[in-house]
Scaffold this motif. Sequence first.
Motif, PDB file in Angstrom:
ATOM      1  N   THR A   1       1.315  -1.347  -0.209  1.00  0.00           N
ATOM      2  CA  THR A   1      -0.098  -0.083   0.080  1.00  0.00           C
ATOM      3  C   THR A   1       0.625   1.414   0.003  1.00  0.00           C
ATOM      4  O   THR A   1       1.666   0.792   0.606  1.00  0.00           O
ATOM      5  CB  THR A   1      -0.602  -0.236   0.623  1.00  0.00           C
ATOM      6  OG1 THR A   1      -1.461  -1.343   1.077  1.00  0.00           O
ATOM      7  CG2 THR A   1      -1.909   1.229   1.153  1.00  0.00           C
ATOM      8  N   PHE A   2       0.520   1.763  -1.143  1.00  0.00           N
ATOM      9  CA  PHE A   2       1.393   3.549  -1.260  1.00  0.00           C
ATOM     10  C   PHE A   2       0.541   4.620  -0.408  1.00  0.00           C
ATOM     11  O   PHE A   2      -0.583   4.626  -0.693  1.00  0.00           O
ATOM     12  CB  PHE A   2       2.040   3.938  -2.415  1.00  0.00           C
ATOM     13  CG  PHE A   2       2.446   2.351  -3.107  1.00  0.00           C
ATOM     14  CD1 PHE A   2       3.594   2.539  -3.169  1.00  0.00           C
ATOM     15  CD2 PHE A   2       2.107   0.989  -3.435  1.00  0.00           C
ATOM     16  CE1 PHE A   2       4.791   1.996  -3.194  1.00  0.00           C
ATOM     17  CE2 PHE A   2       2.405  -0.036  -4.119  1.00  0.00           C
ATOM     18  CZ  PHE A   2       4.272   0.484  -3.787  1.00  0.00           C
ATOM     19  N   VAL A   3       1.772   5.806   0.407  1.00  0.00           N
ATOM     20  CA  VAL A   3       0.691   6.882   0.945  1.00  0.00           C
ATOM     21  C   VAL A   3       0.781   7.912   0.151  1.00  0.00           C
ATOM     22  O   VAL A   3       2.626   8.356  -0.273  1.00  0.00           O
ATOM     23  CB  VAL A   3       0.548   6.513   2.681  1.00  0.00           C
ATOM     24  CG1 VAL A   3       1.961   6.414   2.642  1.00  0.00           C
ATOM     25  CG2 VAL A   3      -0.100   7.173   2.668  1.00  0.00           C
ATOM     26  N   SER A   4      -0.409   8.433  -0.191  1.00  0.00           N
ATOM     27  CA  SER A   4       0.229   9.873  -0.440  1.00  0.00           C
ATOM     28  C   SER A   4       0.445  10.674  -0.027  1.00  0.00           C
ATOM     29  O   SER A   4       1.121  10.992   1.331  1.00  0.00           O
ATOM     30  CB  SER A   4      -0.930  11.017  -1.065  1.00  0.00           C
ATOM     31  OG  SER A   4      -1.061  11.820  -1.345  1.00  0.00           O
ATOM     32  N   LEU A   5       2.169  12.179  -0.453  1.00  0.00           N
ATOM     33  CA  LEU A   5       3.041  12.041   0.140  1.00  0.00           C
ATOM     34  C   LEU A   5       2.169  13.341   1.613  1.00  0.00           C
ATOM     35  O   LEU A   5       2.667  13.296   2.387  1.00  0.00           O
ATOM     36  CB  LEU A   5       3.196  13.744  -0.666  1.00  0.00           C
ATOM     37  CG  LEU A   5       4.198  14.476  -0.202  1.00  0.00           C
ATOM     38  CD1 LEU A   5       6.042  14.297   0.220  1.00  0.00           C
ATOM     39  CD2 LEU A   5       4.907  15.361  -0.792  1.00  0.00           C
ATOM     40  N   GLY A   6       1.445  13.962   1.528  1.00  0.00           N
ATOM     41  CA  GLY A   6       0.608  14.750   2.966  1.00  0.00           C
ATOM     42  C   GLY A   6       0.437  13.780   3.960  1.00  0.00           C
ATOM     43  O   GLY A   6       0.187  14.504   4.789  1.00  0.00           O
ATOM     44  N   LEU A   7       0.246  12.641   3.550  1.00  0.00           N
ATOM     45  CA  LEU A   7      -0.181  11.799   4.571  1.00  0.00           C
ATOM     46  C   LEU A   7       0.911  10.532   5.086  1.00  0.00           C
ATOM     47  O   LEU A   7       0.086   9.847   6.423  1.00  0.00           O
ATOM     48  CB  LEU A   7      -1.494  10.984   3.967  1.00  0.00           C
ATOM     49  CG  LEU A   7      -2.633  11.587   3.608  1.00  0.00           C
ATOM     50  CD1 LEU A   7      -3.203  10.942   2.956  1.00  0.00           C
ATOM     51  CD2 LEU A   7      -3.409  12.729   4.298  1.00  0.00           C
ATOM     52  N   LYS A   8       2.145  10.795   4.491  1.00  0.00           N
ATOM     53  CA  LYS A   8       2.988   9.738   4.894  1.00  0.00           C
ATOM     54  C   LYS A   8       3.582   9.991   6.363  1.00  0.00           C
ATOM     55  O   LYS A   8       3.609   8.836   6.633  1.00  0.00           O
ATOM     56  CB  LYS A   8       4.024   9.948   3.260  1.00  0.00           C
ATOM     57  CG  LYS A   8       4.954  10.475   4.401  1.00  0.00           C
ATOM     58  CD  LYS A   8       5.971  10.816   3.394  1.00  0.00           C
ATOM     59  CE  LYS A   8       7.052  12.187   3.257  1.00  0.00           C
ATOM     60  NZ  LYS A   8       8.291  11.702   4.403  1.00  0.00           N
ATOM     61  N   ASP A   9       3.466  10.931   6.814  1.00  0.00           N
ATOM     62  CA  ASP A   9       4.489  11.106   8.222  1.00  0.00           C
ATOM     63  C   ASP A   9       3.377  10.604   9.284  1.00  0.00           C
ATOM     64  O   ASP A   9       3.479  10.254  10.362  1.00  0.00           O
ATOM     65  CB  ASP A   9       4.358  12.224   8.671  1.00  0.00           C
ATOM     66  CG  ASP A   9       4.984  13.162   7.560  1.00  0.00           C
ATOM     67  OD1 ASP A   9       6.569  12.331   6.829  1.00  0.00           O
ATOM     68  OD2 ASP A   9       5.055  14.119   7.781  1.00  0.00           O
ATOM     69  N   GLN A  10       1.973   9.718   8.724  1.00  0.00           N
ATOM     70  CA  GLN A  10       0.463   9.355  10.192  1.00  0.00           C
ATOM     71  C   GLN A  10       1.507   7.870  10.158  1.00  0.00           C
ATOM     72  O   GLN A  10       0.599   6.740  11.103  1.00  0.00           O
ATOM     73  CB  GLN A  10      -0.707   9.828   9.245  1.00  0.00           C
ATOM     74  CG  GLN A  10      -1.070  10.202   9.388  1.00  0.00           C
ATOM     75  CD  GLN A  10      -2.558  10.441   8.524  1.00  0.00           C
ATOM     76  OE1 GLN A  10      -3.289   9.570   8.351  1.00  0.00           O
ATOM     77  NE2 GLN A  10      -2.165  12.136   8.656  1.00  0.00           N
TER      78      GLN A  10
END
Length: 965
Positions: free
Chosen positions: A679-688
């Motif tokens: 699963t790949f997470v978008s840049l703005g949400l990656k810190d979660q």
Amino acid sequence: MKEYNFREIEQKWHQNWVANKTYKVTEDESRKKFYVLNMFPYPSGAGLHVGHPLGYIASDIYARFKRLQGYNVLNPMGYDAYGLPAEQYAIQTGQHPEVTTFANIDRYREQLDKIGFCFDWDREVRTCALGYYHWTQWAFQKMFQSCFSLTPLTPSPKGEGEMLGGKARPIADLVAYFEQNGTEGLEQYGVACSEELNFTAEEWKAMDEKQKSDVLMNYRIAFLGETMVNWCPQLGTVLANDEVVDGVSVRGGFPVEQKKMRQWCLRVSAYAQRLLDGLNTIQWSDSIKETQKNWIGRSEGTEVLIKTTEGAEFTIFTTRADTMFGVTFFVLAPESELVEQVTTADQKAEVEKYLSYVKSRTERERMIDHTVTGVFSGAYGINPITGDKCPIYIAEYVLAGYGTGAIMAVPAHDSRDYAFAKHFDLPIVPLVEGADVSEESYDAKEGIVTNSPAEGKVAVEYDGESLCLNGKTIKEAIAETKRFVKAHNLGRVKVNYRLRDAIFSRQRYWGEPFPVYYKNGIPTMIPEECLPIELPAVEKFLPTETGEPPLGNATKWAWDEANKKIVDNALIDNKTVFPIELYTMPGFAGSSAYYLRYMDPQNNEALISEKCADYWQNVDLYVGGSEHATGHLIYSRFWNKFLVDLGVSKKEEPFQKLVNQGMIQGRSNFVYRIKDTNTFVSLGLKDQYDTTPIHVDVNIVKNDVLDTDAFKAWRPEYATAEFVLEDGKYVCGWAIEKMSKSMFNVVNPDMIVENYGADTLRLYEMFLGPVEQSKPWDTNGIDGCFRFLKKFWALYWGKDDQLQVTDSEPTADNMKTLHKLIKKVSADIEAFSYNTSIPAFMVATSELAQQKCTSKKVLEPLAVLIAPFAPHIAEELWEAMGHTTSVCDAQWPELDEKYLVESTVKVGVQFCGKVRFTMEFAADATSQQMIDQVMAAEESQRYLQDKQVVKTIAVPGRIVNIVVK
RNA sequence: GCCCAGAUGGUGGAAUUGGUAGACACGAGGGACUUAAAAUCCCUUGGCCAUAACGGCCGUACGGGUUCGAGUCCCGUUCCGGGCACCA
């Protein structure tokens, strides 16, 4: 409106240019020449990426501009075709390097052709072509047959004006001199040599062939020398100084060691002064001139003869002759031959121990590790000025290759000597007023000299004179000491250069073979009329089992002297058939004079004909990367100067103006995978989440938004990928890195041409920023340029696909827009700042669109203006307007300032230095009129209220400033 | 260590060389057209404050200086890039 179909247009014009030979250039005495050149590429297997054409586009624009201005423009292209990658590929696969090289060249050509350059391909050169390297070999032979001296060795018949800095002369002149004088009096001619020799005319005549050959080697410009070379075991070859950085090879990054080997060298050092002087006559950037100055490294100093108490003697070199009174010891380089002569019997064991320690250290270790080491030689040197006896040390901080390999140590005023003195507990004598040397040395070259000699002491007398420097500035003291040393014959004034002779042979296959055979150990030139000597075929491209270079694998590589031809090795008898040189020439051999060959590429009789050389002279504008500052750009200048001495090249400097285009870096994109998932997470949400960044192919990302379907298709392991989106999009991270395959950030020009067209690519590459600046490639902005071209196209086309260019008279606004553009673009091209012309085109286009301009008198010159930048669209429009000849042969529109004259000007009105509002003034209003008008203006009243005017400043047409209190 | 070049919005970069900082483009936001998308067009877009409207203050890495006026010139500092480097 007719659609801007760039694919159709560009294909049409490519064919048209080839069919009509639009870019063919011939020598035309009736027109002024202009020579534009790019550094030719090495055709690598990876093909062109978007960074390569940057310089080509910039110079193509310039070349087209000059042609439109009426110049006869030479703008050629070729290939630097010898090189390591092709050879290494050959070693791995057995594929002949020529095959891969030619395949790569074809691919390059195909890519270059798509971008619409105005190269005259009939003049193409390839350094690996027989007809080309003929002249590389020829130049080498001429260098072999030449020596270098400051003044002529034979009285010149007309007493011709001598070139300052010396020139090449026939080696025969030197032979004649030896016949008559031996080496006596030779020093006054300033003959460049490896070491100074001494023999009489009789001794010379008594020498055998081999001995004479060895003596002459000492003076030839191309010579076989036993020198310390940079040996790279992994590459199996020697390297030039500029091919080694930080102790490792530039190509491959393999460790390099110092090794004494017999190698072909070029006496580049002889030309050091001319290389330095020439920099003042050319338009190159300050930084690259500076780099070359550092590389040449001129230092003016004094050589002083030192006698030891044991009766030996040596010479030291110093730039600080003023510090003779502060000498407390001497130091010799460990590799210096002087060590043996100076060392006393009882210190011999210690010295030898030290020498073997030094030998055990690699060049790299020495470079990084600067700990103080050294050993006492047992001997003492006598300072000729003071008469003091000072110990002589041997230490690795003194280099054998520079100066005389021996120094006088002045610990008070040299940080290296200081460290050494502290370590060995040697005295430190300060000589500058106010200098505190208790913690560190005082290295600065400013101050008043004292203690020279110390109070109550007197220096050694020569002819009733003894040196005293007290009270002088350091500069004066240096000059005074030089005079004293010279006057009393204690030494001489000497200029040293850091620039080394270039190692000119390589133990490789894929390079020019040397036209040299060995006649009983004597290197002999194959006769000029037998050139070129073709690179022989070999089975294997590796060195032979006995460690010989790859050419040792050749079976037909022997010279039959009587029949003047190459024959089988089996016939070697060392009486009539001799072995040929197994080394090949380095990469810079072929690239050093290629700009001359473009002037006359097919000539089989000479490098270039007299006629072509006279016409084309030298390169007016050279474009290329600054990474060649200490390599190609030095070698080329050297090579050209040599050819000038021969009368072949006509200008002392080969490249009048140099522009260094910046590097295009890659802009990489990243996706963020949540650990242990797909699963790949978008840049703005990656810190979660706990994520790993992964490089993703930039070609499936647009404006940092990932095409998730393309991503799934990109690699099998991502087929089942899932995404955590933000605002319905997957946003990628990014970073600026080198453009390379492994980072998936390579952008291929073909793709851009396919999607947007060559004209858009050309415009966008220039729009990206100043040519000289390194910058990341970012395809994101390209739409702007594409839109502009569509708008530009739309200026010419009305409804129903009809051309809307009319014979109507242009309005004043039309002409103003046009001439503003002419002025801006002409100045920009001349200054190489294309990045500001394109915005000017954009503004002009929207202005003309707004003005609904259809006048031919505006739209025709407009097409010419854009022709250098976007040649395809310009040709298409030019043709549509009824022209039957190429837009390349049009005339660059002439600027008429009258359209730019304004009747009124808008000027910022300042109160107390701050702009408060703008006002219109008559264009020719004087300062006083402007001030009066401002004072009377209604807007001014609020700033003038209850206040006193202190001062008024007005610059007509520029600014009005009222200072109030 | 020495020498050279540079630092301007979210981004690439302009600025007539001392005279209205942020042109132009991208991106972003809003709107128009369209059944819809693409394409196209229009508006906003350095920050802060303010408003019905006008407007004001701060801003070109940082700290000083010269000047009526500084992104630009001078001095010092920080950071990034390039070159040379036991070169006497």
